[in-house]
Motif scaffolding. Structure first.
Motif, mmCIF file in Angstrom:
data_model
loop_
_atom_site.group_PDB
_atom_site.id
_atom_site.type_symbol
_atom_site.label_atom_id
_atom_site.label_comp_id
_atom_site.label_asym_id
_atom_site.label_seq_id
_atom_site.Cartn_x
_atom_site.Cartn_y
_atom_site.Cartn_z
ATOM 1 N N ASN A 51 22.600 -25.914 31.734
ATOM 2 C CA ASN A 51 22.318 -25.098 30.571
ATOM 3 C C ASN A 51 23.152 -25.571 29.385
ATOM 4 O O ASN A 51 24.353 -25.709 29.493
ATOM 5 C CB ASN A 51 22.666 -23.653 30.896
ATOM 6 C CG ASN A 51 21.912 -22.703 30.023
ATOM 7 O OD1 ASN A 51 21.204 -23.137 29.116
ATOM 8 N ND2 ASN A 51 22.051 -21.431 30.282
ATOM 9 N N ALA A 96 13.177 -19.821 20.873
ATOM 10 C CA ALA A 96 12.556 -19.263 22.075
ATOM 11 C C ALA A 96 11.886 -20.380 22.874
ATOM 12 O O ALA A 96 12.042 -20.473 24.093
ATOM 13 C CB ALA A 96 11.531 -18.206 21.683
ATOM 14 N N GLY A 136 14.387 -22.239 24.689
ATOM 15 C CA GLY A 136 14.953 -21.487 25.792
ATOM 16 C C GLY A 136 14.040 -21.489 27.005
ATOM 17 O O GLY A 136 14.469 -21.731 28.121
ATOM 18 N N SER A 137 12.780 -21.204 26.792
ATOM 19 C CA SER A 137 11.808 -21.253 27.879
ATOM 20 C C SER A 137 10.434 -21.376 27.247
ATOM 21 O O SER A 137 9.901 -20.423 26.691
ATOM 22 C CB SER A 137 11.869 -19.995 28.730
ATOM 23 O OG SER A 137 10.694 -19.917 29.518
ATOM 24 N N ILE A 177 7.515 -21.767 28.538
ATOM 25 C CA ILE A 177 6.416 -20.999 29.125
ATOM 26 C C ILE A 177 6.522 -19.520 28.766
ATOM 27 O O ILE A 177 5.524 -18.880 28.435
ATOM 28 C CB ILE A 177 6.353 -21.208 30.649
ATOM 29 C CG1 ILE A 177 5.259 -20.346 31.243
ATOM 30 C CG2 ILE A 177 7.650 -20.893 31.335
ATOM 31 C CD1 ILE A 177 4.670 -20.907 32.460
ATOM 32 N N ALA A 178 7.749 -19.001 28.752
ATOM 33 C CA ALA A 178 7.901 -17.603 28.386
ATOM 34 C C ALA A 178 7.543 -17.405 26.918
ATOM 35 O O ALA A 178 6.917 -16.412 26.554
ATOM 36 C CB ALA A 178 9.333 -17.150 28.652
ATOM 37 N N ALA A 179 7.912 -18.361 26.079
ATOM 38 C CA ALA A 179 7.603 -18.241 24.660
ATOM 39 C C ALA A 179 6.094 -18.217 24.443
ATOM 40 O O ALA A 179 5.568 -17.401 23.693
ATOM 41 C CB ALA A 179 8.235 -19.396 23.888
ATOM 42 N N PHE A 237 7.930 -13.304 35.202
ATOM 43 C CA PHE A 237 7.962 -14.527 35.996
ATOM 44 C C PHE A 237 8.697 -14.324 37.306
ATOM 45 O O PHE A 237 9.667 -13.570 37.372
ATOM 46 C CB PHE A 237 8.618 -15.651 35.198
ATOM 47 C CG PHE A 237 7.867 -15.990 33.960
ATOM 48 C CD1 PHE A 237 6.887 -16.963 33.988
ATOM 49 C CD2 PHE A 237 8.110 -15.320 32.776
ATOM 50 C CE1 PHE A 237 6.175 -17.267 32.851
ATOM 51 C CE2 PHE A 237 7.393 -15.620 31.641
ATOM 52 C CZ PHE A 237 6.423 -16.602 31.676
ATOM 53 N N GLU A 270 12.544 -16.073 33.446
ATOM 54 C CA GLU A 270 12.459 -16.995 32.298
ATOM 55 C C GLU A 270 12.920 -16.278 31.038
ATOM 56 O O GLU A 270 12.147 -15.579 30.400
ATOM 57 C CB GLU A 270 11.007 -17.468 32.091
ATOM 58 C CG GLU A 270 10.459 -18.346 33.188
ATOM 59 C CD GLU A 270 10.844 -19.811 33.017
ATOM 60 O OE1 GLU A 270 11.431 -20.165 31.976
ATOM 61 O OE2 GLU A 270 10.568 -20.585 33.954
ATOM 62 N N LEU A 271 14.186 -16.476 30.697
ATOM 63 C CA LEU A 271 14.661 -15.875 29.453
ATOM 64 C C LEU A 271 14.989 -16.980 28.457
ATOM 65 O O LEU A 271 15.084 -18.147 28.820
ATOM 66 C CB LEU A 271 15.896 -15.015 29.727
ATOM 67 C CG LEU A 271 15.620 -13.790 30.608
ATOM 68 C CD1 LEU A 271 16.914 -13.064 30.934
ATOM 69 C CD2 LEU A 271 14.634 -12.842 29.944
ATOM 70 N N PHE A 272 15.132 -16.604 27.201
ATOM 71 C CA PHE A 272 15.470 -17.594 26.176
ATOM 72 C C PHE A 272 16.981 -17.767 26.152
ATOM 73 O O PHE A 272 17.706 -16.835 25.798
ATOM 74 C CB PHE A 272 14.991 -17.137 24.798
ATOM 75 C CG PHE A 272 13.535 -16.782 24.759
ATOM 76 C CD1 PHE A 272 12.586 -17.545 25.437
ATOM 77 C CD2 PHE A 272 13.087 -15.686 24.035
ATOM 78 C CE1 PHE A 272 11.245 -17.227 25.396
ATOM 79 C CE2 PHE A 272 11.749 -15.361 23.991
ATOM 80 C CZ PHE A 272 10.827 -16.130 24.677
ATOM 81 N N ALA A 273 17.432 -18.966 26.519
ATOM 82 C CA ALA A 273 18.873 -19.207 26.521
ATOM 83 C C ALA A 273 19.422 -19.058 25.102
ATOM 84 O O ALA A 273 18.690 -19.181 24.123
ATOM 85 C CB ALA A 273 19.155 -20.619 27.036
ATOM 86 N N ILE A 305 11.329 -11.522 18.598
ATOM 87 C CA ILE A 305 10.401 -12.645 18.487
ATOM 88 C C ILE A 305 9.091 -12.327 19.188
ATOM 89 O O ILE A 305 8.015 -12.719 18.736
ATOM 90 C CB ILE A 305 11.032 -13.968 18.980
ATOM 91 C CG1 ILE A 305 10.176 -15.155 18.549
ATOM 92 C CG2 ILE A 305 11.231 -14.007 20.467
ATOM 93 C CD1 ILE A 305 9.938 -15.246 17.068
ATOM 94 N N ARG A 346 10.273 -7.440 27.004
ATOM 95 C CA ARG A 346 9.756 -8.457 26.098
ATOM 96 C C ARG A 346 8.232 -8.417 26.056
ATOM 97 O O ARG A 346 7.620 -8.485 24.999
ATOM 98 C CB ARG A 346 10.236 -9.824 26.569
ATOM 99 C CG ARG A 346 9.786 -10.969 25.711
ATOM 100 C CD ARG A 346 10.404 -12.261 26.172
ATOM 101 N NE ARG A 346 10.000 -12.594 27.531
ATOM 102 C CZ ARG A 346 10.535 -13.585 28.244
ATOM 103 N NH1 ARG A 346 11.510 -14.307 27.723
ATOM 104 N NH2 ARG A 346 10.130 -13.833 29.470
#
Ligand SMILES: Nc1ncnc2c1ncn2[C@@H]1O[C@H](COP(=O)(O)OP(=O)(O)OP(=O)(O)O)[C@@H](O)[C@H]1O
Ligand SMILES: [Mg+2]
Lengths: 687, 255
Positions: free
Chosen positions: A329, A523, A526-527, A529-531, B85, B89-92, B102, B163
């Motif tokens: 990370n 976003a 960060g991910s 696929i999640a975005a 998920f 899956e979070l935004f680091a 967002i 989210r």
């Protein structure tokens, strides 16, 4: 009838002519695929490795008087594999779990560091006018014509035969020896092999040594095609090899071989037939003049854009791709710096400018102005790499668009140069947006390669067009702007103007990264696929980032040439240099605007201040006190920053943030100690 | 009752291996549906096909009666599909609030630049309000400014739900929300899910290995094994069916 016969003859002649370079491209492509598949490293430094062997070969053969055979044995059979082994052992082994983009940056760093390092260590300075030679005497002049169509030179024959033998040898190695079988297994599925108890470390080290041997072999074999000893030629060869390897999606050895050979032949065919067509089609003339050098880049770009499924080619071919260790990370670094901290930085910067404004002589003022303009260009890297997570290797082309816009609109058309800067920015933004639209399905390594292809295309073709590059004499008459009564002919005034532009750009970058698109990009980083599954469109956000980045680069490029009074394309904007920019920015921190600005200061001032030793002149009061081993060769900056990327890969947040993080960690530790002490005191036990 | 989400004969192959075989299912508005099946049955793959992360070879996906099979992921999301998920899956490098802001903004793309200039990048009042609501609904109030790296796994899973709620979805796909949670956390999660579903009224398609959670939360279930839909019906009936036993005991599949 006669015409038909001559066409056929020409065709064969071209094909034969294309074979010798084609086999050497194939060699490079194969070596490239070998490392890519065994270690996942997209090794841009491959060309540099080839260059290193070539230099050692010439040093031994020409200066140490070794004779070509021992020199070839030393440089190709001993040195090249050792270098590959060393790179794997010292660098890439430790980057297995690093994000792919940071290994890419490291390989870029080595690309700039290795040639300089080898040249300096070997004290290699070829006599002017001398050119590289092959492994056989009279290689260029003695020719053989086995088919009666094309006379091969001795060098070409040797190159072809040796290359074919090497490839056959590789095939035999893979087929018949245990080491080869293991390597082949790793090439086919690294993780499967690991599960079967084969040490990937050893195999990977072996593969690096082997592929480096291919690099060295190709480096020595291809040398006689060049007229100078230039690392750039080798970088170009590597781009051709990447194109060849891309035909096989970077993972197929036979395709890489075919791709290399094919490219050699295609280049020869085009160079034979295109001049003929242009007699009939006059509009092909300007294309013809520049088309040859651009073929590899066009092919590379075309392969990336048009071969379907290229992006998926890598992840999904390995059924165990999902069991990779999680990617390291990237440390959380965009700390909410706080206004105090920002204000402090601004004050420091303004203070520095004030000192320069009032104290410095003309040379220094100009130098600092350059640094400021460079800062604007570097902010474009903050956006595209730091925020959008894309590696763009064509920022030099964008900056050059700004520079040429200033020249074409300001000097040629007589427009105000400041307006020209803005228009140049808009043009570059449009070009960047179009480029990223073509690439919108791609990410990561493919964007890096495609932008590299574009950079080289720009360099080989577009710069030479008169409506862009113009003529070099007129390029040195860029005027300074005048606003009202302020004449920026005065260097100090212009410095202030540049600082204001930089401040506006930095503010823009700051707002952009905190705004909607910036949030989307973070976003996505960060991910992805999640975005996407909350409704964020990756391509839109990235197109916006590319456009802004193109705009900034062009504005910086424009300011740079106005400051210098001329467009020095060759020393300011060539692709190789732009690659170096990325490295410098990444070293100082690619995620905050301040990183870009400090990087620019270092980039411009490093040579004068450190390499020429002037800092000692200041400290010891007097030019005469500069120690005598200064000035150091300017190449040192390539070496230092190039090797600096290795440190980056371990601390992706950059030097500035790294020291900040260390400070933070220290104070947290102290706080923690205090808590321990407190609670120990509470318990009534001696601490 | 109207159908929110439907797959019609969806098939998916991975290099020749059939992961989904003509899967047809429907989820009605506000309904809570389970999708159960052993490891490797194709549940996550079906989610990926519904959202468009993976292209389907055969068949259609419909949302509110509209064929969305050829839309990209972000369009489907904006049209009303939300998901969580299996592997979180979070935004680091972001705070809890950033995640919600967002997600909210991505679905209301107008005048972004103007807003940015007016607010200098800070969340807008309506975004603060909407995210506060969702945080309170999920019991995450107080964590708004935490960086996600500090959250526990359970809080992270709730944040994924939060989210997706910010996008105001018609149907939410939950992929093993209980995995990695202990019994107590799972029970709390189940309670929260029931509450928010009742409050917001979205439909749910739940993939879950925790039988208790499936039984208590869903009214109807589909049983998937080796990419085939084996049976469907009220959840207790599916649970008690011979197909269920066969699938989980690994004996030959009863077709
Ligand atoms: N990207 C992919 N490439 C190749 N095969 C895949 C891919 N994704 C899933 N599969 C395979 O498809 C099958 C179904 O996988 P899926 O992840 O959908 O199962 P699942 O029902 O979600 O299982 P679990 O309960 O373990 O999460 C498995 O055999 C899996 O190996
Ligand atoms: Mg799953």
């Amino acid at each position: 009838m006669i015409l038909a016969v001559s066409v056929v003859t020409d065709f064969f002649q071209a094909v034969l002519q294309g074979v010798p370079p084609g086999t050497v491209y194939a060699l490079v492509a194969i070596g490239f695929v070998l490392t890519y598949k065994t270690s996942g490293v997209f090794n841009f430094a491959f060309g540099a490795q080839a260059f290193a062997s070539m230099v050692l070969f010439h040093k031994a053969a020409d200066e140490w008087g070794w004779g070509t055979v021992p020199a070839a044995i030393l440089s190709v059979l001993i040195f090249a594999p050792l270098l590959g082994f060393l790179l794997e052992w010292a660098v890439f082994r430790h980057l297995r779990t690093a994000p792919p983009l940071s290994t890419l940056v490291v390989s870029l760093g080595l690309t700039v560091a290795i040639p300089s390092l080898v040249t300096i260590l070997l004290d290699f300075s070829p006599k002017s006018g001398s050119s590289p030679h092959g492994v056989v005497p009279d290689g260029r002049t003695v020719r053989y014509d086995p088919f009666g169509v094309y006379p091969f030179s001795r060098d070409e024959l040797v190159a072809t035969i040796v290359a074919i033998v090497a490839v056959l040898g590789l095939a035999a190695l893979f087929r018949f020896t245990p080491v080869g079988l293991m390597m082949k297994a790793v090439v086919e599925s690294p993780r499967m092999t690991e599960l079967n108890g084969i040490s990937a470390d050893r195999v990977s080290a072996g593969a690096w040594a082997l592929s480096s041997f291919f690099a060295g072999l190709a480096g020595v074999l291809i040398a006689p095609r060049f007229t100078t000893f230039s690392a750039n030629e080798y970088f170009n060869i590597m781009v051709i090899a990447i194109a060849a390897a891309a035909v096989g999606k970077l993972v197929s050895l036979p395709w890489a071989f075919g791709g290399g050979l094919g490219l050699g032949v295609v280049i020869a065919l085009v160079s034979t037939f295109l001049p003929r067509w242009t007699d009939e089609f006059a509009w092909l003339k300007p294309v013809q003049e520049n088309v040859l050098p651009s073929i590899p880049f066009v092919v590379l770009f075309g392969v990336i854009v048009f071969v379907p499924g290229l992006r998926k080619a890598i992840g999904s071919s390995d059924p165990l791709a999902g069991v990779d260790p999680p990617r390291q990370n990237v440390a959380s670094v965009i700390t909410s710096a706080g206004w105090m901290f920002l204000a402090l930085k601004a004050v420091l910067l303004l203070g520095a400018v004030a000192v320069v404004y009032t104290q410095a002589d003309r040379t220094w003022t100009l130098l600092v102005t350059q640094a400021v303009a460079m800062g604007i260009i570097f902010l474009s890297i903050t956006i595209i790499t730091g925020l959008a997570g894309q590696i763009s290797l064509c920022q030099g082309a964008f900056a050059a668009i700004g520079a040429f816009a200033v020249y074409q609109l300001g000097e040629v058309r007589g427009m105000s140069v400041l307006v020209a800067v803005v228009i140049g920015g808009a043009i570059a933004a449009a070009v960047a947006a179009a480029l990223s639209l073509t690439l919108r399905q791609l990410t990561g390594i493919w964007v890096a390669i495609a932008t590299l292809a574009f950079a080289f295309f720009f360099d080989a073709v577009l710069v030479k067009q008169s409506w862009i590059g113009g003529d070099s004499l007129a390029r040195s008459r860029i005027p300074r702007p005048v606003i009202g009564t302020i004449d920026f002919q005065d260097d100090s005034n212009f410095l202030l103007l540049a600082v204001i532009v930089l401040a506006v750009c930095a503010l823009g970058v700051y707002l952009f990264s905190r705004g909607t698109t910036g949030r989307k990009l973070r976003a996505l980083g960060g991910s992805e696929i999640a975005a996407r599954s909350v409704g964020i469109s990756p391509s839109r956000a990235r197109v916006a980032a590319f456009a802004l980045s193109g705009f900034l680069a062009a504005v910086g490029g424009g300011m740079l040439v106005i400051g210098q009074g001329s467009v020095n394309y060759g020393t300011s904007f060539v692709p190789f240099l732009a690659l170096f920019w990325l490295i410098v920015v990444v070293t100082f921190g690619v995620r905050q605007p301040s990183g870009a600005i400090v990087a620019a200061a270092f980039f411009i001032l490093f040579e004068s201040v450190f390499l020429k030793g002037e800092i000692f002149g200041w400290i010891l009061r007097g030019e005469d006190n500069i120690p005598s081993f200064f000035p150091l060769a300017p190449d040192w900056r390539y070496i230092l920053f190039g090797l600096g990327t290795i440190q980056y890969a371990r601390h992706p947040e950059g030097v500035l943030a790294m020291s900040a993080a260390k400070r933070r960690a220290r104070s947290e530790r102290r706080a923690a100690d205090k808590v321990v002490v407190d609670s120990a005191a509470e318990l009534g036990t001696p601490a | 009752m109207s159908t929110v989400l439907a797959t019609r004969g969806v098939s998916k192959y991975f290099s020749g291996i059939m992961a989904l075989d003509r899967v047809t299912l429907e989820v009605n508005a506000g309904e809570r549906v389970g999708l159960i099946g052993p490891n490797g049955a194709g549940k996550t793959t079906l989610f990926n096909c519904i959202l468009g992360v993976l292209p389907v070879e055969v068949g259609e996906v419909e949302l509110n009666g509209e064929d969305i099979t050829s839309l990209p992921v972000h369009h489907r999301a904006r049209k009303g599909i939300g998901r969580t998920f299996q592997q979180i899956e979070l935004f680091a490098d972001s705070t809890v609030r950033d995640h919600l802001v967002i997600a909210y903004r991505a679905n209301r793309p107008r005048w972004a630049v103007v807003h940015d200039l007016l607010t200098l990048g800070r969340p807008r009042p309506e975004e603060m309000e909407a995210s506060d609501d969702v945080l309170e609904l999920l019991g995450l109030q107080g964590l708004a400014d935490e960086p996600v790296e500090r959250l526990s796994l359970g809080q992270g899973r709730l944040l994924e739900v939060a989210r997706t709620l910010m996008t105001n979805p018609d149907v939410v796909l939950l992929d093993e929300p209980s995995s990695g949670l202990d019994r107590r956390e799972t029970a709390a999660l189940a309670e929260t899910l029931v509450e928010i579903q009742a409050e917001r009224g979205f439909a749910v398609l739940l993939v879950e290995h925790d039988i208790e959670l499936v039984s208590s939360f869903t009214t109807r279930s589909y049983l998937l094994d080796f990419g085939h839909l084996l049976t469907s019906g009220p959840t207790e009936e599916v649970m008690a069916s011979p197909e269920m036993r066969a699938a989980y005991l690994g004996t030959a599949v009863v077709a």
